[in-house]
Design a protein around this motif. Structure first.
Motif, mmCIF file in Angstrom:
data_model
loop_
_atom_site.group_PDB
_atom_site.id
_atom_site.type_symbol
_atom_site.label_atom_id
_atom_site.label_comp_id
_atom_site.label_asym_id
_atom_site.label_seq_id
_atom_site.Cartn_x
_atom_site.Cartn_y
_atom_site.Cartn_z
ATOM 1 N N SER A 96 -20.444 18.454 -9.466
ATOM 2 C CA SER A 96 -19.464 18.051 -10.575
ATOM 3 C C SER A 96 -19.622 16.667 -11.099
ATOM 4 N N LEU A 97 -19.034 16.698 -12.324
ATOM 5 C CA LEU A 97 -19.593 15.459 -13.002
ATOM 6 C C LEU A 97 -17.997 14.819 -13.682
ATOM 7 N N VAL A 98 -17.787 13.722 -13.126
ATOM 8 C CA VAL A 98 -16.698 13.088 -13.986
ATOM 9 C C VAL A 98 -17.149 12.363 -15.025
ATOM 10 N N ILE A 99 -16.744 12.297 -16.286
ATOM 11 C CA ILE A 99 -17.171 11.759 -17.585
ATOM 12 C C ILE A 99 -16.245 11.930 -18.544
ATOM 13 N N ASP A 100 -15.959 10.887 -19.443
ATOM 14 C CA ASP A 100 -15.217 10.997 -20.623
ATOM 15 C C ASP A 100 -13.386 11.023 -20.027
ATOM 16 N N GLY A 101 -13.325 10.770 -18.818
ATOM 17 C CA GLY A 101 -12.046 10.942 -18.513
ATOM 18 C C GLY A 101 -11.683 12.285 -17.800
ATOM 19 N N HIS A 102 -12.749 13.177 -17.713
ATOM 20 C CA HIS A 102 -12.486 14.559 -17.362
ATOM 21 C C HIS A 102 -13.362 14.975 -16.344
ATOM 22 N N THR A 103 -13.138 16.217 -15.639
ATOM 23 C CA THR A 103 -14.100 16.306 -14.364
ATOM 24 C C THR A 103 -14.752 18.099 -14.734
ATOM 25 N N PHE A 104 -15.864 17.904 -14.755
ATOM 26 C CA PHE A 104 -16.540 19.389 -15.107
ATOM 27 C C PHE A 104 -17.345 19.763 -13.870
ATOM 28 N N VAL A 105 -17.352 21.098 -13.687
ATOM 29 C CA VAL A 105 -17.948 21.847 -12.604
ATOM 30 C C VAL A 105 -18.927 22.785 -13.237
ATOM 31 N N GLU A 106 -19.974 23.410 -12.336
ATOM 32 C CA GLU A 106 -21.002 24.465 -12.889
ATOM 33 C C GLU A 106 -22.049 23.468 -13.649
ATOM 34 N N SER A 107 -23.240 23.768 -13.539
ATOM 35 C CA SER A 107 -24.180 23.027 -13.761
ATOM 36 C C SER A 107 -24.599 23.213 -15.407
ATOM 37 N N LEU A 108 -24.460 24.423 -15.807
ATOM 38 C CA LEU A 108 -24.968 24.810 -17.044
ATOM 39 C C LEU A 108 -23.829 24.409 -18.198
ATOM 40 N N SER A 109 -22.467 24.595 -17.675
ATOM 41 C CA SER A 109 -21.325 24.072 -18.626
ATOM 42 C C SER A 109 -21.506 22.503 -18.658
ATOM 43 N N ILE A 110 -22.116 21.653 -17.644
ATOM 44 C CA ILE A 110 -21.911 20.269 -17.782
ATOM 45 C C ILE A 110 -22.994 19.817 -18.705
ATOM 46 N N MET A 111 -24.341 20.642 -18.605
ATOM 47 C CA MET A 111 -25.275 20.316 -19.564
ATOM 48 C C MET A 111 -25.114 20.582 -20.762
ATOM 49 N N HIS A 112 -24.317 21.657 -21.174
ATOM 50 C CA HIS A 112 -23.777 22.059 -22.566
ATOM 51 C C HIS A 112 -22.875 20.893 -23.146
ATOM 52 N N TYR A 113 -21.905 20.453 -22.308
ATOM 53 C CA TYR A 113 -21.130 19.423 -22.536
ATOM 54 C C TYR A 113 -21.922 18.185 -22.942
ATOM 55 N N LEU A 114 -22.831 17.774 -22.162
ATOM 56 C CA LEU A 114 -23.653 16.629 -22.440
ATOM 57 C C LEU A 114 -24.422 16.940 -23.844
ATOM 58 N N GLU A 115 -24.884 18.149 -24.172
ATOM 59 C CA GLU A 115 -25.576 18.215 -25.181
ATOM 60 C C GLU A 115 -24.838 18.045 -26.277
ATOM 61 N N GLU A 116 -23.376 18.583 -26.354
ATOM 62 C CA GLU A 116 -22.457 18.924 -27.331
ATOM 63 C C GLU A 116 -21.758 17.519 -27.811
ATOM 64 N N THR A 117 -21.580 16.666 -26.746
ATOM 65 C CA THR A 117 -21.039 15.299 -26.900
ATOM 66 C C THR A 117 -22.110 14.146 -27.103
ATOM 67 N N ARG A 118 -23.266 14.356 -26.764
ATOM 68 C CA ARG A 118 -24.194 13.573 -26.915
ATOM 69 C C ARG A 118 -25.559 14.100 -27.277
ATOM 70 N N PRO A 119 -25.778 14.654 -28.661
ATOM 71 C CA PRO A 119 -26.664 15.255 -29.247
ATOM 72 C C PRO A 119 -28.007 14.508 -29.496
ATOM 73 N N GLN A 120 -27.858 13.188 -29.275
ATOM 74 C CA GLN A 120 -29.200 12.454 -29.409
ATOM 75 C C GLN A 120 -29.817 12.833 -28.272
ATOM 76 N N ARG A 121 -31.310 12.797 -28.597
ATOM 77 C CA ARG A 121 -32.446 13.095 -27.419
ATOM 78 C C ARG A 121 -31.918 14.782 -26.996
ATOM 79 N N ALA A 122 -32.028 15.512 -27.970
ATOM 80 C CA ALA A 122 -31.413 16.944 -28.148
ATOM 81 C C ALA A 122 -32.352 17.642 -26.869
ATOM 82 N N LEU A 123 -31.537 18.628 -26.273
ATOM 83 C CA LEU A 123 -32.174 19.523 -25.270
ATOM 84 C C LEU A 123 -32.084 20.858 -25.481
ATOM 85 N N MET A 124 -31.466 21.185 -26.802
ATOM 86 C CA MET A 124 -31.514 22.393 -27.396
ATOM 87 C C MET A 124 -31.902 22.347 -28.534
#
Length: 214
Positions: A59-87
């Motif tokens: 589970s990841l607590v970030i930006d005032g939110h809590t996210f679960v499930e690894s793929l959804s977490i990684m996509h959130y990171l990619e969409e909110t922090r597109p620098q150093r892109a992983l897609m």
């Protein structure tokens, strides 16, 4: 802004994927260790159930939110922090990254997850895990044969690589013969000394048992 907090278990491949992605994106974070075995599993306590209703890590607590499930977490990171892109930018390559991620995260890892192995039983768990990892890796190897470059999809590290490396570790843990999968092995070797991957390795985690840590 508060530093992100990752609820993680040192040997959890799902936690490991997220640790790699955070490291690759150079996002500082704190780890809150959740033992999957101590006292029957800390993930099942009432306090953690409030964090993650599935009683799993990560589970990841970030930006005032809590996210679960690894793929959804990684996509959130990619969409909110597109620098150093992983897609990749290319739509075909993006689809191939998702494809490999899904095969591993849906078609392999859940079948050799701790909760499943406990249900299968001590006598059969190794044979069970080997069967499903081999089956899944046959598919991954075939997919990689048409899209791999230096890494899983082309020559840039993507979310697919974040998923692949922890699954190779699991395969070795269950003594899977990896010789039939030369592309998987080559990519794993390519990434094993990458700083972001090394820092995310189970042996480098604060909750890794001393007898296991390198």
């Amino acid at each position: 802004m508060a530093k992100p907090v990752l609820y993680s278990y040192w040997r959890s491949s799902c936690s490991w994927r997220v640790r790699i992605a955070l490291n690759l994106k150079e996002i500082p974070y704190d780890i809150k260790a959740v033992s999957l075995i101590k006292g029957g599993g800390e993930q099942h306590c009432n306090e953690y159930r409030e964090v993650n209703p599935m009683e799993q890590v990560p589970s990841l607590v970030i930006d005032g939110h809590t996210f679960v499930e690894s793929l959804s977490i990684m996509h959130y990171l990619e969409e909110t922090r597109p620098q150093r892109a992983l897609m990749p930018q290319d739509c075909y390559k993006r689809a191939k990254v998702r494809e490999i991620c899904e095969v591993i995260s849906s078609g392999i890892q859940p079948l050799q997850n701790l909760i499943v192995l406990i249900y299968v039983g001590e006598d059969k768990k190794k044979e069970w895990a080997q069967h499903w990892i081999m089956r899944g890796f046959r598919a991954v190897e075939k997919l990689l044969s048409s899209c791999a470059g230096k890494y899983c999809v082309g020559d840039e590290i993507t979310l697919a690589d974040c998923c692949l490396v922890p699954q190779v570790f699991n395969a070795r843990r269950f003594h899977v013969d990896l010789r039939p999968f030369p592309i998987i092995l080559r990519i794993d070797r390519e990434l094993e000394n990458h700083p972001a991957f090394r820092a995310a390795h189970p042996s480098a985690q604060p909750d890794c048992p001393p007898e296991v840590a390198k």
